[in-house]
Write a protein that holds these residues in place. Sequence first.
Motif, PDB file in Angstrom:
ATOM      1  N   MET A 130       0.768  -1.059  -0.135  1.00  0.00           N
ATOM      2  CA  MET A 130      -0.435   0.213  -0.402  1.00  0.00           C
ATOM      3  C   MET A 130       0.705   1.406   0.106  1.00  0.00           C
ATOM      4  SD  MET A 130      -3.282  -0.883   3.401  1.00  0.00           S
ATOM      5  CE  MET A 130      -4.122   0.401   2.558  1.00  0.00           C
ATOM      6  N   LYS A 131       0.048   2.675  -0.139  1.00  0.00           N
ATOM      7  CA  LYS A 131       0.876   3.404   0.011  1.00  0.00           C
ATOM      8  C   LYS A 131       0.450   4.186   1.269  1.00  0.00           C
ATOM      9  CE  LYS A 131       0.563   4.097  -5.002  1.00  0.00           C
ATOM     10  NZ  LYS A 131       0.389   4.808  -6.094  1.00  0.00           N
ATOM     11  N   VAL A 132       1.688   4.746   1.770  1.00  0.00           N
ATOM     12  CA  VAL A 132       0.548   5.395   3.167  1.00  0.00           C
ATOM     13  C   VAL A 132       1.271   6.988   2.635  1.00  0.00           C
ATOM     14  CG1 VAL A 132       1.362   5.501   5.698  1.00  0.00           C
ATOM     15  CG2 VAL A 132       1.532   3.064   4.288  1.00  0.00           C
ATOM     16  N   VAL A 133       0.126   7.375   3.714  1.00  0.00           N
ATOM     17  CA  VAL A 133       0.171   9.378   3.792  1.00  0.00           C
ATOM     18  C   VAL A 133       0.081   9.609   5.124  1.00  0.00           C
ATOM     19  CG1 VAL A 133      -0.133   9.756   1.955  1.00  0.00           C
ATOM     20  CG2 VAL A 133      -2.125  10.000   2.938  1.00  0.00           C
TER      21      VAL A 133
ATOM     22  N   ALA B  96       8.495  13.712  12.587  1.00  0.00           N
ATOM     23  CA  ALA B  96       9.671  14.266  11.951  1.00  0.00           C
ATOM     24  C   ALA B  96       9.785  13.957  10.330  1.00  0.00           C
ATOM     25  CB  ALA B  96      10.498  14.150  13.021  1.00  0.00           C
ATOM     26  N   PRO B  97       9.692  15.226   9.796  1.00  0.00           N
ATOM     27  CA  PRO B  97      10.323  14.816   8.449  1.00  0.00           C
ATOM     28  C   PRO B  97      10.776  13.179   7.709  1.00  0.00           C
ATOM     29  CG  PRO B  97      10.036  16.851   8.046  1.00  0.00           C
ATOM     30  CD  PRO B  97       9.779  16.394  10.111  1.00  0.00           C
ATOM     31  N   GLU B  98      12.650  13.509   8.792  1.00  0.00           N
ATOM     32  CA  GLU B  98      13.346  12.188   9.022  1.00  0.00           C
ATOM     33  C   GLU B  98      12.586  11.224   9.086  1.00  0.00           C
ATOM     34  OE1 GLU B  98      15.265  16.229   9.044  1.00  0.00           O
ATOM     35  OE2 GLU B  98      13.684  15.088  10.685  1.00  0.00           O
ATOM     36  N   ARG B  99      11.923  11.044  10.029  1.00  0.00           N
ATOM     37  CA  ARG B  99      10.783   9.709  10.597  1.00  0.00           C
ATOM     38  C   ARG B  99      10.045   9.101   9.780  1.00  0.00           C
ATOM     39  NH1 ARG B  99      11.035   5.365  13.491  1.00  0.00           N
ATOM     40  NH2 ARG B  99       9.012   4.648  14.373  1.00  0.00           N
ATOM     41  N   ALA B 100       9.412  10.232   9.246  1.00  0.00           N
ATOM     42  CA  ALA B 100       8.797  10.263   8.155  1.00  0.00           C
ATOM     43  C   ALA B 100       9.059   9.107   6.557  1.00  0.00           C
ATOM     44  CB  ALA B 100       7.884  10.475   7.163  1.00  0.00           C
ATOM     45  N   ALA B 101      10.685   9.938   6.060  1.00  0.00           N
ATOM     46  CA  ALA B 101      11.257   9.193   5.430  1.00  0.00           C
ATOM     47  C   ALA B 101      11.898   7.551   6.000  1.00  0.00           C
ATOM     48  CB  ALA B 101      12.423  10.094   5.168  1.00  0.00           C
ATOM     49  N   ASP B 102      12.469   7.387   7.278  1.00  0.00           N
ATOM     50  CA  ASP B 102      12.193   6.152   7.589  1.00  0.00           C
ATOM     51  C   ASP B 102      11.664   5.068   7.844  1.00  0.00           C
ATOM     52  OD1 ASP B 102      14.835   7.572   8.358  1.00  0.00           O
ATOM     53  OD2 ASP B 102      14.957   7.537  10.273  1.00  0.00           O
TER      54      ASP B 102
ATOM     55  N   GLY C 194       9.246   5.093   5.380  1.00  0.00           N
ATOM     56  CA  GLY C 194       8.969   4.946   3.338  1.00  0.00           C
ATOM     57  C   GLY C 194       7.901   5.627   4.225  1.00  0.00           C
ATOM     58  N   ILE C 195       7.241   6.342   4.399  1.00  0.00           N
ATOM     59  CA  ILE C 195       6.135   7.044   4.289  1.00  0.00           C
ATOM     60  C   ILE C 195       5.944   8.926   3.814  1.00  0.00           C
ATOM     61  CG2 ILE C 195       4.891   5.493   5.908  1.00  0.00           C
ATOM     62  CD1 ILE C 195       5.093   7.466   7.297  1.00  0.00           C
ATOM     63  N   THR C 196       4.704   9.146   3.535  1.00  0.00           N
ATOM     64  CA  THR C 196       4.199  10.692   3.371  1.00  0.00           C
ATOM     65  C   THR C 196       3.892  11.431   4.213  1.00  0.00           C
ATOM     66  OG1 THR C 196       4.409   9.694   0.692  1.00  0.00           O
ATOM     67  CG2 THR C 196       4.060  12.378   1.700  1.00  0.00           C
ATOM     68  N   LYS C 197       4.622  12.367   5.112  1.00  0.00           N
ATOM     69  CA  LYS C 197       3.461  13.404   5.622  1.00  0.00           C
ATOM     70  C   LYS C 197       2.996  14.247   5.186  1.00  0.00           C
ATOM     71  CE  LYS C 197       4.807  16.377   9.407  1.00  0.00           C
ATOM     72  NZ  LYS C 197       6.255  16.793  10.646  1.00  0.00           N
ATOM     73  N   VAL C 198       1.520  14.390   5.376  1.00  0.00           N
ATOM     74  CA  VAL C 198       0.671  15.170   4.741  1.00  0.00           C
ATOM     75  C   VAL C 198      -0.160  16.068   5.785  1.00  0.00           C
ATOM     76  CG1 VAL C 198       0.960  14.292   2.683  1.00  0.00           C
ATOM     77  CG2 VAL C 198      -0.521  13.433   4.034  1.00  0.00           C
TER      78      VAL C 198
END
Length: 525
Positions: free
Chosen positions: A164-167, A174-180, A182-186
């Motif tokens: 699935m794609k996850v937002v 934190a953006p870094e945690r979202a990147a770790d 593998g999801i998109t922060k919105v």
Amino acid sequence: MPKVLISDKMSPLAEKTFKDRGVEVDYKPGLDKDELLKIIGDYDGLAIRSSTKVTPKVLEAAKNLKVVGRAGIGVDNVDVPAATNAGVVVMNTPFGNSITTAEHAIAMMMALVRQIPQANASTHAGKWEKSKFMGMEITGKTLGLIGCGNIGSVVAERALGLKMKVVAYDPFLAPERAADLGITKVELDDVFAKADVITLHTPLTDQTRGVVGVEAFKKMKDGVRIVNCARGGLIDEAALLDALNSGKVAGAALDVFEVEPATDNPLFGHDNVICTPHLGASTTEAQVNVALQVAEQMADYLLTGGVTNALNMPSLSAEEAPKLKPYMTLAEQIGGFAGQLTEHGLKRIMVEYEGAVAELNTKPLTAVVLEGLLSPLMSSVNMVNAPVIAKERNIQVTEVKHDREGDYHTLIKLTVETEKQTRTVTGTLFANQAPRIVEINGVRLEAEVEPNMLYVINDDKPGFIGALGSLLGYNGVNIATFALGRKIEGEEAVCLVAVDQPVQDIVLDQVAALAHVRQAKRLTF
């Protein structure tokens, strides 16, 4: 030898852990309140789940009680203020149920998109309605998370494994945690607009109550699915029923409800609703985890004085406590002040200690600052777990000590950097015991923190103070104190007003609409 009573059903491993550590233990689940009152005076510790009620009456009878340990996260059945007044530490196990609850959310999502409970009931009834139960593939679909802490991040990882794609919306992600992950922060509206399935993993607070309501449903895709294994009250159940009946929402899977135990609910019996009786933490593994954790924590405290996951006690030695007590209050107020003004994801936090406080053990103070900062949008945050939560969310925390002494003999300064701005709050102690806020974003003032306050940023123009005072007076809001400050004449000014009762929404809107007002916030302490 310390003596502990286990008064609720709990894994046998809890009893074994106590005994192995050298703590005497009695396992007596199912005691009624009179039986508990009769024997509680014999025990140093009380280990509970959700059945035992730790009331002021119980605490009064518990003459030797030193610690209450809750195997689980919720302490609604414990009168924490009464326990604090009685000198009893209250501990919980906030991280023991994360995997289990996340897995239940995934299971509910799978059951929802394939209509498994409905198909099961139909088939048991002797029907073969193959064409009736047309499901939805989740591969390639977008899962929207509201909340991405311990449980939400596990759900995200599982969903990514299902392709699935996850937002995710979470002000503290934190953006870094979202990147770790593998999801998109919105933003929240983006979750509503993009998600095929929305699942909630946020605490129930004043800010999150009814976060999914009438206006939210309008922003969602037609045919969206909703999963809630977090807290009842996050979803407006009446609005959800309307959205289900209109077809806006294709289905909902609910493990929690506004009123529990939920024996009667308008959503019950709806063809497109799956319900379970708050089973999020109900697995053998989770019960073992929380039982082991609470036994270890209580044994540590009773045998060594170590404090873990305490809700009402700082991690302080007996020698440090008297010196740090007024600073603890100041640190909590500074953190709470900044936390209530924080609306975007936290990136960095710096706590600076100057003068007399710099010579003390400041680690507990930083933990209390973090507790105050994170508490407005998160439940079950305390000085023990706040640093862990900050670390998990990749929030950089820096502690700095200055030997210098400036205009004040002692000073604590908090700098909070979010994705969109940087804010500072500085406080001191008057007469070594009375906390005061003395600077906000570089604007000097002097304010005592009160339970109900109004924070206003405005243009420094003649007549503004009178207009604000008149507006509050017209609405029956009595002013206790009025603190003002500005950097440069005619430019930005700060106004911090203590009032005798909470500022209502309608009054806050009127303040925000006044000429020259840039921002108006209600603060509670």
